[in-house]
Scaffold this motif. Sequence first.
Motif: not given
Length: 204
Positions: A136-137, A133, A58, A140-141
């Motif tokens: 993107k989440t 999103y 990020w 990230f996870l």
Amino acid sequence: MSQRPAPSIETSNRIFTLPNVISLLRLLGVPLFLYLLLVPEHDVAAVIVLAIGGSTDWVDGYLARRMNSVSRLGELLDPFADRLYILATLVGFTLREVVPWWLTGALLMREVVLGVSLVVLRRHGFGPPPVHYVGKTGTFLLLAAFPIILLAKAVPGWSEWAYPVGWGLAWWALGLYWAAAVLYLIQTVRLLRSDRPGPEAAQP
């Protein structure tokens, strides 16, 4: 009192920006990670490289927005670095038997589905749909789950907590990854339907 609209962030053609440098450094970390994981099998060092690459996911985007240095190159580098990290990790983990083949297949199949959708959109003159999103989440996870799963293998004394935490994040990420794929497919279908000529335009 009327509120002033938020200033828009312009996309530039600059190459040498701090966010782009961070993205390039993340890309350089991919072969280093694979070397540490597969050749000398220094798992702890590989965990550190993977954790740095995932935790800075990020940073480049955040700095680009804060410094008003959003660039077209950065818009390509950021998602490319994310996908390359995920692909490299899946390949390395599968070869080392850190994760089962079915997880690798489920994640790669999602990329195939999106790749086919992008090809279809390009043939109809559309660019890629905006990043959601949810996707993107999920990314990230995944980037958080991978180093924790490897940590469970590298340090057996920590596997009691690292294994369930890492796999909990991985399952959550897998669900969000495919949910995002469904959303992208819905966007693709809507764009293709909007490109169809209406009844009047179809008449000779």
